[in-house]
Scaffold this motif. Structure first.
Motif, mmCIF file in Angstrom:
data_model
loop_
_atom_site.group_PDB
_atom_site.id
_atom_site.type_symbol
_atom_site.label_atom_id
_atom_site.label_comp_id
_atom_site.label_asym_id
_atom_site.label_seq_id
_atom_site.Cartn_x
_atom_site.Cartn_y
_atom_site.Cartn_z
ATOM 1 N N LEU A 71 0.815 -1.208 0.000
ATOM 2 C CA LEU A 71 0.000 0.000 0.000
ATOM 3 C C LEU A 71 0.851 1.261 0.000
ATOM 4 O O LEU A 71 0.422 2.295 -0.520
ATOM 5 C CB LEU A 71 -0.941 -0.003 1.210
ATOM 6 N N SER A 72 2.045 1.189 0.569
ATOM 7 C CA SER A 72 2.926 2.356 0.550
ATOM 8 C C SER A 72 3.355 2.682 -0.869
ATOM 9 O O SER A 72 3.284 3.835 -1.318
ATOM 10 C CB SER A 72 4.159 2.113 1.429
ATOM 11 N N ALA A 73 3.793 1.668 -1.602
ATOM 12 C CA ALA A 73 4.222 1.886 -2.990
ATOM 13 C C ALA A 73 3.047 2.327 -3.851
ATOM 14 O O ALA A 73 3.193 3.194 -4.721
ATOM 15 C CB ALA A 73 4.845 0.613 -3.551
ATOM 16 N N LEU A 74 1.886 1.759 -3.602
ATOM 17 C CA LEU A 74 0.697 2.126 -4.362
ATOM 18 C C LEU A 74 0.357 3.597 -4.165
ATOM 19 O O LEU A 74 0.074 4.327 -5.119
ATOM 20 C CB LEU A 74 -0.473 1.247 -3.946
ATOM 21 N N ARG A 75 0.401 4.049 -2.931
ATOM 22 C CA ARG A 75 0.087 5.462 -2.666
ATOM 23 C C ARG A 75 1.181 6.372 -3.209
ATOM 24 O O ARG A 75 0.901 7.426 -3.764
ATOM 25 C CB ARG A 75 -0.130 5.707 -1.175
ATOM 26 N N ARG A 76 2.431 5.966 -3.073
ATOM 27 C CA ARG A 76 3.531 6.790 -3.580
ATOM 28 C C ARG A 76 3.424 6.978 -5.096
ATOM 29 O O ARG A 76 3.582 8.093 -5.608
ATOM 30 C CB ARG A 76 4.869 6.138 -3.222
ATOM 31 N N GLU A 77 3.123 5.885 -5.802
ATOM 32 C CA GLU A 77 2.994 5.983 -7.250
ATOM 33 C C GLU A 77 1.751 6.767 -7.644
ATOM 34 O O GLU A 77 1.739 7.430 -8.692
ATOM 35 C CB GLU A 77 2.977 4.585 -7.871
ATOM 36 N N SER A 78 0.717 6.713 -6.838
ATOM 37 C CA SER A 78 -0.477 7.508 -7.110
ATOM 38 C C SER A 78 -0.177 8.999 -6.982
ATOM 39 O O SER A 78 -0.624 9.810 -7.799
ATOM 40 C CB SER A 78 -1.594 7.119 -6.132
ATOM 41 N N ILE A 79 0.602 9.355 -5.972
ATOM 42 C CA ILE A 79 0.997 10.753 -5.806
ATOM 43 C C ILE A 79 1.866 11.197 -6.984
ATOM 44 O O ILE A 79 1.702 12.296 -7.517
ATOM 45 C CB ILE A 79 1.746 10.947 -4.471
ATOM 46 N N ARG A 80 2.759 10.311 -7.404
ATOM 47 C CA ARG A 80 3.643 10.638 -8.528
ATOM 48 C C ARG A 80 2.826 10.897 -9.799
ATOM 49 O O ARG A 80 3.074 11.866 -10.529
ATOM 50 C CB ARG A 80 4.638 9.501 -8.764
ATOM 51 N N LEU A 81 1.828 10.056 -10.055
ATOM 52 C CA LEU A 81 0.996 10.237 -11.233
ATOM 53 C C LEU A 81 0.180 11.519 -11.144
ATOM 54 O O LEU A 81 0.019 12.244 -12.143
ATOM 55 C CB LEU A 81 0.064 9.030 -11.410
ATOM 56 N N ASN A 89 6.497 18.636 -10.487
ATOM 57 C CA ASN A 89 7.684 17.801 -10.447
ATOM 58 C C ASN A 89 7.359 16.447 -9.810
ATOM 59 O O ASN A 89 7.070 16.373 -8.611
ATOM 60 C CB ASN A 89 8.780 18.506 -9.647
ATOM 61 N N PRO A 90 7.430 15.340 -10.554
ATOM 62 C CA PRO A 90 7.096 14.037 -9.987
ATOM 63 C C PRO A 90 8.056 13.576 -8.895
ATOM 64 O O PRO A 90 7.722 12.690 -8.107
ATOM 65 C CB PRO A 90 7.129 13.091 -11.195
ATOM 66 N N GLN A 91 9.243 14.207 -8.827
ATOM 67 C CA GLN A 91 10.180 13.834 -7.772
ATOM 68 C C GLN A 91 9.685 14.259 -6.390
ATOM 69 O O GLN A 91 10.205 13.792 -5.368
ATOM 70 C CB GLN A 91 11.548 14.455 -8.059
ATOM 71 N N LEU A 92 8.678 15.115 -6.368
ATOM 72 C CA LEU A 92 8.090 15.514 -5.092
ATOM 73 C C LEU A 92 7.265 14.391 -4.459
ATOM 74 O O LEU A 92 6.826 14.505 -3.311
ATOM 75 C CB LEU A 92 7.197 16.741 -5.281
ATOM 76 N N ALA A 93 7.052 13.302 -5.204
ATOM 77 C CA ALA A 93 6.255 12.193 -4.674
ATOM 78 C C ALA A 93 6.873 11.600 -3.415
ATOM 79 O O ALA A 93 6.149 11.212 -2.491
ATOM 80 C CB ALA A 93 6.084 11.113 -5.740
ATOM 81 N N GLU A 94 8.199 11.529 -3.358
ATOM 82 C CA GLU A 94 8.855 10.933 -2.192
ATOM 83 C C GLU A 94 8.624 11.754 -0.925
ATOM 84 O O GLU A 94 8.128 11.222 0.071
ATOM 85 C CB GLU A 94 10.346 10.740 -2.458
ATOM 86 N N PRO A 95 8.973 13.046 -0.906
ATOM 87 C CA PRO A 95 8.719 13.807 0.313
ATOM 88 C C PRO A 95 7.232 13.956 0.615
ATOM 89 O O PRO A 95 6.835 14.027 1.792
ATOM 90 C CB PRO A 95 9.376 15.170 0.047
ATOM 91 N N ALA A 96 6.394 14.005 -0.416
ATOM 92 C CA ALA A 96 4.951 14.094 -0.180
ATOM 93 C C ALA A 96 4.453 12.837 0.517
ATOM 94 O O ALA A 96 3.663 12.909 1.481
ATOM 95 C CB ALA A 96 4.217 14.293 -1.506
ATOM 96 N N PHE A 97 4.900 11.676 0.053
ATOM 97 C CA PHE A 97 4.499 10.434 0.700
ATOM 98 C C PHE A 97 4.999 10.378 2.139
ATOM 99 O O PHE A 97 4.299 9.888 3.033
ATOM 100 C CB PHE A 97 5.014 9.217 -0.065
ATOM 101 N N ASP A 98 6.210 10.867 2.371
ATOM 102 C CA ASP A 98 6.750 10.859 3.733
ATOM 103 C C ASP A 98 5.847 11.632 4.693
ATOM 104 O O ASP A 98 5.668 11.225 5.849
ATOM 105 C CB ASP A 98 8.154 11.456 3.750
ATOM 106 N N VAL A 99 5.279 12.736 4.225
ATOM 107 C CA VAL A 99 4.355 13.514 5.052
ATOM 108 C C VAL A 99 3.125 12.680 5.381
ATOM 109 O O VAL A 99 2.666 12.624 6.526
ATOM 110 C CB VAL A 99 3.953 14.814 4.327
#
Length: 233
Positions: A71-81, A89-99
């Motif tokens: 579920l973590s990877a699923l949500r991270r990739e959803s944020i990236r998309l 910037n899709p690279q913001l997906a990592e820090p966004a997911f961390d929040v």
């Protein structure tokens, strides 16, 4: 019927068993949206509607079946998309997911959870079995559990019997030695029964059991589990 004499360990589901999940997710999603509003305002605006990110997760789930148990990877990739579609910037997906993930670990336990874990962990080894991405260490409950089995790390989620077998194996036991406690009739109840465990179905909201095979025990609160081993006054 539950055979208490056979129980050598207890496995616990986490979400909606030890704490209610949706208030936690709603709070984490708000933290995520607030962060996006500052760092990626176009994405925040485009996906501010109720269910917008959920629809993207469903889309990712269909195109990336390999992420089904993570579920973590699923949500991270959803944020990236979402970021890509908003022109951010899709690279913001990592820090966004961390929040999101940090807030997701701030759970509010059911009133009966801590007392039950205190009581049972003093008598049995406990193991957590979860399809979600809660981290028992970050939640502050790691000291109660001898092991923690997650679908994300194991690669297979409930109700697949293999994750229950892994939980028993983590304690050097066979499934018949373990009582599984969980709220979901299919994922927890039927899954545990099919794996050879005894099952205590936590039914806080008076739901109907939907399967022909019945749980060994149905409880409306976790404190009822303690009563099985509490000596009469």
């Amino acid at each position: 019927m539950l055979d208490v004499s056979k129980i050598k360990a207890i496995s616990f589901d986490l979400d909606d068993t030890l704490w209610p999940i949706w208030p936690t997710i709603e709070r984490a999603e708000k933290a995520l949206h607030d962060w996006l509003g500052f760092h990626a305002p176009m994405a925040a605006a485009m996906f501010s509607g109720s269910g917008a990110l959920s629809e993207i997760r469903s889309e990712i789930g269909m195109t990336r079946p390999d992420l089904k148990s993570d579920l973590s990877a699923l949500r991270r990739e959803s944020i990236r998309l979402a970021l890509q579609r908003a022109g951010e910037n899709p690279q913001l997906a990592e820090p966004a997911f961390d929040v999101f993930f940090e807030e997701r670990q701030r759970v509010t336990l059911f009133d009966d959870a801590l007392a039950t874990l205190d009581f049972l962990s003093a008598r049995f080894p406990l193991v957590s079995v979860s399809n979600g991405n809660a981290d028992v260490a970050k939640v502050g409950l790691a000291h109660y559990f001898r092991a923690s089995i997650s679908a994300r790390e194991f690669g297979v989620g409930k109700p697949d019997p293999r994750i229950f077998l892994a939980a028993a194996g983590a304690l050097d036991l066979v499934p018949q030695d373990v009582l599984h406690v969980g709220d979901d009739a299919t994922l927890d109840g039927l899954g545990a029964l099919n794996a050879g465990m005894q099952c205590a179905w936590l039914n806080r909201s008076d739901h109907l059991w939907p399967h022909e095979t019945t749980p060994n025990l149905t409880v409306t609160g976790l404190e009822e589990l303690c009563a099985l081993w509490r000596q009469p006054a």
